[in-house]
Write a protein that holds these residues in place. Sequence first.
Motif, PDB file in Angstrom:
ATOM      1  N   TYR A   9       0.944  -1.134  -0.135  1.00  0.00           N
ATOM      2  CA  TYR A   9      -0.068  -0.076   0.112  1.00  0.00           C
ATOM      3  C   TYR A   9       0.737   1.104   0.026  1.00  0.00           C
ATOM      4  O   TYR A   9       2.209   0.979   0.466  1.00  0.00           O
ATOM      5  N   GLN A  39      -2.866   5.500   2.440  1.00  0.00           N
ATOM      6  CA  GLN A  39      -3.988   4.588   1.869  1.00  0.00           C
ATOM      7  C   GLN A  39      -4.770   3.967   3.059  1.00  0.00           C
ATOM      8  O   GLN A  39      -3.934   3.996   4.184  1.00  0.00           O
ATOM      9  N   VAL A  51      -6.926   0.157   4.082  1.00  0.00           N
ATOM     10  CA  VAL A  51      -7.157  -1.167   3.831  1.00  0.00           C
ATOM     11  C   VAL A  51      -8.407  -1.836   4.399  1.00  0.00           C
ATOM     12  O   VAL A  51      -8.836  -1.401   5.602  1.00  0.00           O
ATOM     13  N   SER A 104      -6.555   2.519   8.464  1.00  0.00           N
ATOM     14  CA  SER A 104      -5.510   3.341   7.859  1.00  0.00           C
ATOM     15  C   SER A 104      -4.178   2.720   8.474  1.00  0.00           C
ATOM     16  O   SER A 104      -4.124   3.162   9.829  1.00  0.00           O
ATOM     17  N   ASN A 130      -6.954  -5.367   0.117  1.00  0.00           N
ATOM     18  CA  ASN A 130      -6.001  -4.556  -0.680  1.00  0.00           C
ATOM     19  C   ASN A 130      -6.432  -2.876  -0.473  1.00  0.00           C
ATOM     20  O   ASN A 130      -7.574  -2.787  -0.117  1.00  0.00           O
ATOM     21  N   PRO A 131      -5.385  -2.242  -0.963  1.00  0.00           N
ATOM     22  CA  PRO A 131      -5.560  -0.919  -0.388  1.00  0.00           C
ATOM     23  C   PRO A 131      -6.568   0.124  -1.280  1.00  0.00           C
ATOM     24  O   PRO A 131      -6.636  -0.278  -2.406  1.00  0.00           O
TER      25      PRO A 131
END
Length: 388
Positions: free
Chosen positions: A173, A177, A179, A194, A235-236
Amino acid sequence: MGLEDRETMRILRAAVCPGPESEVLIRDFYTRWFATDLSARDLFPPDMEKQRYVFAEALTWLCNELIAQRAEEPVAFLAQLGRDHRKYGVTQAHYETLKTALLGALRTHLAEHWDRRMSEAVNDVVTLVVGVMSGAADAETSPPFCDGTVLEHLRATRDVSVIRLKMEHALSYLPGQYVPVQIPQWPRRWRYLSPSIPADANGYVEFHVRSVPGGMVSTAILGEARPGDRWRVSNPHGALHIDRDAGDVLMVAGSTGLAPLRALIMDLARFSENPRVHLFFGAKYPADLYDLPTLWEVASTNPWLSVTPVSELTFDPPWASDYPDPTPPRGLHVRQTGLLPEVVTRYGSWSDRQILLCGGPAMVTATKQALIAKGAPAERIQHDPLAS
Ligand SMILES: Cc1cc2nc3c(=O)[nH]c(=O)nc-3n(C[C@H](O)[C@H](O)[C@H](O)COP(=O)(O)OP(=O)(O)OC[C@H]3O[C@@H](n4cnc5c(N)ncnc54)[C@H](O)[C@@H]3O)c2cc1C
Ligand code: HEM
């Protein structure tokens, strides 16, 4: 005509746009779907109210884009949604059953408008949604999630925990960002968190979690997360970022909204020269400013960073004595009192800055409005989506 039939697309949009009528249609869709595919029901949490709303919202947004004759964004959005849905355990078979149920529900609820044009438009939209989502999911080769083990759970204040994990693989990431995270206490209840440090090659990651009154996952993390727990991280998302060539930076963090901004600061600390970064870190009580010692440490060796602590109240509650004292060392910015939007704009408009806001939706909205009212250009202000 199909997807280009704007008139028919407007009727479809009116039918799915969140509201009492769409609620009946979407409810019927899920009832039909789950009646034919029990394995799909198992993927969702028991209460479907929020899900019905986000599903209707996604379809409405899609109709809007098609009415505006934009195809690129919808395809990108659906492809991303399809890839992200892999973490729920969605299979190609689910897409088939969803398609039949959705077509059936739309046909019933649009009966008075049903003709060849409507049939074509509805078929094309549903085929687009299902085709792009399932195609993108099928084509994606990266794993949908990564599991990891909780190493440490630190209670930073009465309602904030710092959780450190080691993942099975390094997470990928960008600093800033967020997740999706699933904890063992609440399977199938993914929540965004975060990371508060940049991605680590050895798989270490840290999250700052504030318990929300009445909140399921956050209160379970504060009350029950233990070393050894297995967490799942997907995933981010998000695009909070700093452009090192675009001038000085203003950051405003409310409570655990600090996490992504801290990751960005830690990432900047790799360079000796940076734009100036001024961080306002705010909370209700002085004792809530849980991460000040680390921020001061970073600021003391990185002259481009300055940190102003802000608390709404001047005094600490009785529970504060149970937690480390965040009084600033001499020579650093003195704590300010007030609400973040007021305190930040006392210093001017910050109109020449890249501005990053992070925290609760109310704080972010109020701070953004206050900055714009003072003259900060809206396009220079970044923040994450305001709700999960
Ligand atoms: C982009 C992004 C990044 C985030 N990053 C972080 C982070 O780094 N750290 C962090 O701590 N949080 C973060 N969050 C917030 C986090 O994702 C969760 O939303 C938060 O922890 C609350 O989750 P919960 O399960 O505890 O609450 P939920 O159970 O989802 O409840 C949320 C609120 O809704 C209320 N509520 C729930 N159900 C109902 C109902 N049926 N009727 C009425 N009210 C109801 C609850 O009382 C509560 O106030 C982030 C959110 C976003 C969108
Ligand atoms: C094979 C079909 C699908 C399955 C099994 C499925 C399943 C799920 C599940 C389990 C969730 C999480 C619910 C929660 O945690 O509360 C979810 C969320 C969501 N779904 Fe789907 N879904 C499917 C297709 C679609 C389609 C076609 C759309 C709309 C175009 C859609 C839009 C969304 C949105 C917007 C969310 C919330 C955001 C997110 O969590 O990713 N889904 N879905």
